[in-house]
Design an enzyme around this catalytic site. Structure first.
Site, mmCIF file in Angstrom:
data_model
loop_
_atom_site.group_PDB
_atom_site.id
_atom_site.type_symbol
_atom_site.label_atom_id
_atom_site.label_comp_id
_atom_site.label_asym_id
_atom_site.label_seq_id
_atom_site.Cartn_x
_atom_site.Cartn_y
_atom_site.Cartn_z
ATOM 1 N N GLY A 146 0.817 -1.199 0.000
ATOM 2 C CA GLY A 146 0.000 0.000 0.000
ATOM 3 C C GLY A 146 0.859 1.259 0.000
ATOM 4 N N CYS A 147 0.257 2.381 -0.347
ATOM 5 C CA CYS A 147 1.026 3.624 -0.492
ATOM 6 C C CYS A 147 1.506 4.162 0.859
ATOM 7 C CB CYS A 147 0.211 4.660 -1.248
ATOM 8 S SG CYS A 147 -1.444 4.972 -0.585
#
Length: 325
Positions: free
Chosen positions: A134-135
């Site tokens: 995920g970012c």
């Protein structure tokens, strides 16, 4: 040439991924699948690609035509899709999932967690399946991995990270409209963000006894792209020791760099870089971590993983300049 396909082709991540793959010297982008845009030209949705491609969206997923499949779909799509199509998936097909379906190791799947700075030795030409990070998880983990490797995460970590509006996806919503997001800042999912699970998993893989709290406050920013994270924790380590740890950990990293200069978000936007700045202030270690949420936080890392899966140079197709001016 490596032949690639994208499912979920109309979103921000798919648009950025298509841009990278079209310019990648060793890749042919064969198709983009989007049920809502089937029959439309790709550049009618991703207008930045006008003049770069004649591809048309399809509602089909011909897996036998490609060598690597990118899933740019909402969370929860990947598992049922792969289960439904398991008889149609060629044995040698590489799959890179950008959703969160396979990020947590549970003994039920063979997806490798695709953060190269953590799992570079496990992402090889023998690997078939990658769960892209995920970012927020990427920015936060890169800030903490050297401390975890040295078993120095022995206090609660306080995290404040602000993200651009593209991190919320292309589908409109009450907190995404320009009139709400512009000139505005707000927090969401305080202490409960879904990326905490994968962050904790990674930290414990390096420091098994890590049991402190990750006190994470995610913030919606009034800009389009990027994540700017600041983290701090109490520590007895000296400034010199901490600096050595970070420099050593990232000495061979392809895209993560430790700098003695204060980091600006614009230093990384439109690149696959993570810039880290580390300092010791009184009894606290302060780390600043900056990435582009769509690139290093998503499709840039996906392309990096693809390069590793096919034995290509890590930086191939990812030599991008920051858009600071």
């Amino acid at each position: 040439m490596i032949k690639a396909g994208i499912i979920g082709g109309a979103g921000y991540t798919a648009g950025e991924l298509a841009r990278l793959l079209i310019y990648h010297p060793q890749v042919e982008l064969k198709w983009l699948s989007s049920t809502s845009n089937a029959g439309n030209r790709v550049d009618s949705v991703h207008q930045g690609l006008i003049g770069e491609t004649d591809l048309v969206f399809t509602d089909q997923t011909p897996l036998d035509e490609i060598d690597v499949l990118f899933l740019c779909t909402p969370h929860g799509f990947s598992k049922p899709f792969l289960e439904e199509h398991r008889e149609d998936i060629p044995e040698g097909l590489r799959i890179i999932d950008l959703a969160q379906d396979f990020r947590i190791a549970d003994g039920k799947h063979d997806f490798v967690y695709g953060l190269p700075e953590l799992n570079r030795s496990h992402i090889t030409t023998a690997t078939r399946h990658i769960a892209n990070p995920g970012c927020f998880a990427t920015a936060i983990q890169l800030a903490l991995l050297p401390l975890a490797k040295a078993h120095l995460l022995n206090a609660d970590v306080h995290i404040h990270a602000i993200t651009g509006s593209t991190g919320a996806g292309v589908k409109p919503g009450p907190t995404k409209h320009f009139s709400w997001r512009n000139d505005n800042v707000s927090i969401y999912k305080a202490f409960r963000h879904q990326h905490l699970a994968e962050i904790g998993q990674s930290l414990r893989s390096l420091q098994p006894d890590f049991d402190a709290q990750l006190e994470f406050i995610p913030v919606r920013g009034c800009f389009s792209r990027g994540i700017f994270a600041t983290l701090y924790l109490h520590s007895d380590a000296t400034a010199e020791e901490v600096n050595r740890l970070y420099q050593a950990y990232y000495a061979d990293a392809a895209f993560t760099f430790v700098t003695d200069k204060a980091v600006d978000l614009k230093d990384v936007v439109n690149t696959n870089k993570c810039l880290l700045h580390v300092e010791k202030i009184d009894d606290k270690i302060l780390i600043t971590s900056a990435i582009d949420n769509l690139l290093k936080g998503a499709v840039g890392t996906a392309v990096h993983n693809m390069n590793l899966l096919f034995g290509m140079p890590e930086r191939e197709g990812l030599l991008l300049k920051a858009s600071a001016f």
